[in-house]
Write a protein that holds these residues in place. Structure first.
Motif, PDB file in Angstrom:
ATOM      1  N   HIS A 158     -32.298  24.114  35.025  1.00 32.61           N
ATOM      2  CA  HIS A 158     -31.692  23.007  34.282  1.00 32.61           C
ATOM      3  C   HIS A 158     -31.371  23.404  32.848  1.00 32.61           C
ATOM      4  CE1 HIS A 158     -30.827  18.843  33.240  1.00 32.61           C
ATOM      5  NE2 HIS A 158     -31.591  18.999  32.173  1.00 32.61           N
ATOM      6  N   ASP A 159     -30.082  23.440  32.509  1.00 31.65           N
ATOM      7  CA  ASP A 159     -29.609  23.545  31.126  1.00 31.65           C
ATOM      8  C   ASP A 159     -30.271  24.692  30.360  1.00 31.65           C
ATOM      9  OD1 ASP A 159     -27.936  22.686  29.091  1.00 31.65           O
ATOM     10  OD2 ASP A 159     -29.463  21.400  28.209  1.00 31.65           O
ATOM     11  N   ALA A 160     -30.255  25.887  30.943  1.00 31.91           N
ATOM     12  CA  ALA A 160     -30.891  27.050  30.312  1.00 31.91           C
ATOM     13  C   ALA A 160     -29.922  27.743  29.367  1.00 31.91           C
ATOM     14  CB  ALA A 160     -31.382  28.027  31.375  1.00 31.91           C
ATOM     15  N   SER A 161     -30.331  27.928  28.128  1.00 33.26           N
ATOM     16  CA  SER A 161     -29.511  28.626  27.134  1.00 33.26           C
ATOM     17  C   SER A 161     -30.368  29.649  26.390  1.00 33.26           C
ATOM     18  CB  SER A 161     -28.917  27.636  26.122  1.00 33.26           C
ATOM     19  OG  SER A 161     -28.001  26.750  26.731  1.00 33.26           O
ATOM     20  N   PHE A 162     -29.910  30.878  26.353  1.00 35.62           N
ATOM     21  CA  PHE A 162     -30.575  31.932  25.583  1.00 35.62           C
ATOM     22  C   PHE A 162     -29.626  33.116  25.482  1.00 35.62           C
ATOM     23  CE2 PHE A 162     -31.762  32.724  29.994  1.00 35.62           C
ATOM     24  CZ  PHE A 162     -31.511  34.081  30.146  1.00 35.62           C
ATOM     25  N   SER A 163     -29.943  34.060  24.618  1.00 35.06           N
ATOM     26  CA  SER A 163     -29.139  35.276  24.490  1.00 35.06           C
ATOM     27  C   SER A 163     -30.065  36.477  24.369  1.00 35.06           C
ATOM     28  CB  SER A 163     -28.209  35.202  23.281  1.00 35.06           C
ATOM     29  OG  SER A 163     -28.946  35.037  22.090  1.00 35.06           O
ATOM     30  N   ALA A 200     -23.541  24.605  36.747  1.00 36.30           N
ATOM     31  CA  ALA A 200     -23.075  24.172  35.432  1.00 36.30           C
ATOM     32  C   ALA A 200     -23.297  25.303  34.441  1.00 36.30           C
ATOM     33  CB  ALA A 200     -23.838  22.928  34.990  1.00 36.30           C
ATOM     34  N   GLY A 201     -22.484  25.351  33.388  1.00 32.41           N
ATOM     35  CA  GLY A 201     -22.645  26.345  32.343  1.00 32.41           C
ATOM     36  C   GLY A 201     -22.014  27.684  32.679  1.00 32.41           C
ATOM     37  N   PHE A 259     -26.725  33.097  28.266  1.00 33.20           N
ATOM     38  CA  PHE A 259     -26.737  31.929  29.147  1.00 33.20           C
ATOM     39  C   PHE A 259     -26.307  30.727  28.310  1.00 33.20           C
ATOM     40  CE2 PHE A 259     -29.325  32.002  33.282  1.00 33.20           C
ATOM     41  CZ  PHE A 259     -28.870  33.268  33.613  1.00 33.20           C
ATOM     42  N   GLU A 260     -25.274  30.033  28.736  1.00 31.04           N
ATOM     43  CA  GLU A 260     -24.807  28.844  28.029  1.00 31.04           C
ATOM     44  C   GLU A 260     -24.980  27.621  28.913  1.00 31.04           C
ATOM     45  OE1 GLU A 260     -20.775  29.410  26.819  1.00 31.04           O
ATOM     46  OE2 GLU A 260     -21.293  30.733  25.136  1.00 31.04           O
TER      47      GLU A 260
END
Length: 334
Positions: free
Chosen positions: A24-29, A61-62, A6-7
């Protein structure tokens, strides 16, 4: 390279002039073969997050990447993504519809355009993983128990042999034996296929035992992404971060309908013996008073109170509680 990424993913819905941010603005791998649990209060964005993973939702977004490729790079290919990323919804047994268990499990592989012998292999292997017998394959799924129906529904997704298996509260509503069986089935699939597992759950016992990592959502934001033991060391912080978002407006009464003491969140200073019981979206704080356990404060986390808590509350504290009133909901007597 991470298998799932997730970017800076965000999801916003428009209602006239109003924008509602549900993620909102979730980032993980997530790595291949990893078991990741997703936790958080109701309304925090868990279901929204997992529906982005196989393209049921498109991010505002992302980007969502699968094996290094943006799943929305070519929208015409999104169907293939859904074969790679299997999603088991909450209470999946309600989606069963075929005449026999075999045909229900075979539905997904047939839609993949596979040959009959390959479909047969997948159905039987998936049935074996979830513990269904050869005889059960020939009966109607509606003749099975609730736990067995759940196994059939999970087998229907497993039969497509997804590289990522996502489950939304797969043990909800099952008894302890059924819960243990379903969790074993999930772990068996992970082990035999080296599959990536992502599971939404409200059971801290389950996620502590099974997951390599916890992703914690709160108010549409990613609050934590760490190993279970590390996340659990922040338990108090997590509780109070929820409370700040959903302020406590509650009065607690004893059986004589007299207003009892309120702790104002000084959870461990009210008395010498103190218990905290977590049921769904409520934290009940109990204190020893004489020979009885009395609930003296209730922290509301997220969605409204339901009457389903009544028996569990009384049984767990085994003591005195006349009722409580939460602003904006009904009054429930225990």
């Amino acid at each position: 390279m991470a298998f799932v990424e997730f970017e800076n993913v965000g999801k916003t819905y428009k209602m006239g002039e109003v924008s509602i941010h549900v993620l909102h603005d979730a980032s993980f791998s997530v790595e291949k073969g990893e078991f990741v649990a997703i936790i958080g209060p109701s309304g925090s964005g868990k279901s929204t997050l997992i529906q982005h993973l196989n393209g049921l939702l498109k991010p505002t977004a992302g980007r969502v990447l699968l094996d290094g490729k943006d799943i929305w790079e070519n929208p015409k290919e999104i169907r293939k993504v859904r074969f790679q990323v299997g999603l088991v919804f909450q209470y999946p047994e309600y989606q069963l519809f075929e005449e026999t268990v075999y045909r229900d499990i075979a539905f997904g592989p047939k839609n993949m355009g596979l040959k009959e012998d390959e479909i047969d292999r997948r159905v039987r292997e998936a049935a074996a993983i979830v513990g269904l017998t050869e005889e059960q394959l020939q009966v109607s799924p509606f003749d099975l128990s609730g736990g067995q129906k759940r196994r059939v529904a999970i087998a229907g997704v497993i039969a497509m042999e997804p590289e990522v298996l996502i489950l939304d509260e797969p043990t909800a509503g099952l008894d302890p034996v059924g819960r243990a069986g379903i969790l074993k089935n999930i772990e068996d699939y992970r082990r035999t296929r080296n599959a990536t597992i992502m599971m939404v759950s409200h059971s801290m016992n389950d996620v502590a035992l099974l997951s390599d990592r916890l992703i914690v959502l709160n108010g549409a934001h990613l609050a934590f992404d760490a190993a279970p033991m590390e996340v659990f060391t922040h338990a108090r912080e997590l509780i109070f971060s929820h409370v700040k978002r959903h302020p406590l407006i509650v009065q607690v009464h004893d059986r004589g309908n007299r207003e009892a003491r309120r702790s104002d969140f000084a959870l461990f200073k009210v008395c010498n013996v103190c218990q905290i019981l977590f049921l769904g979206n409520l934290y009940f704080v109990g204190a020893k008073v004489g020979n009885n356990n009395v609930v003296h404060s209730v922290i509301l986390v997220g969605s409204a109170v339901t009457g389903a808590y009544s028996g569990s509350l009384y049984g767990s504290f085994g003591g005195v509680c006349g009722g409580f009133t939460v602003a904006g909901t009904e009054n429930f007597d225990f």
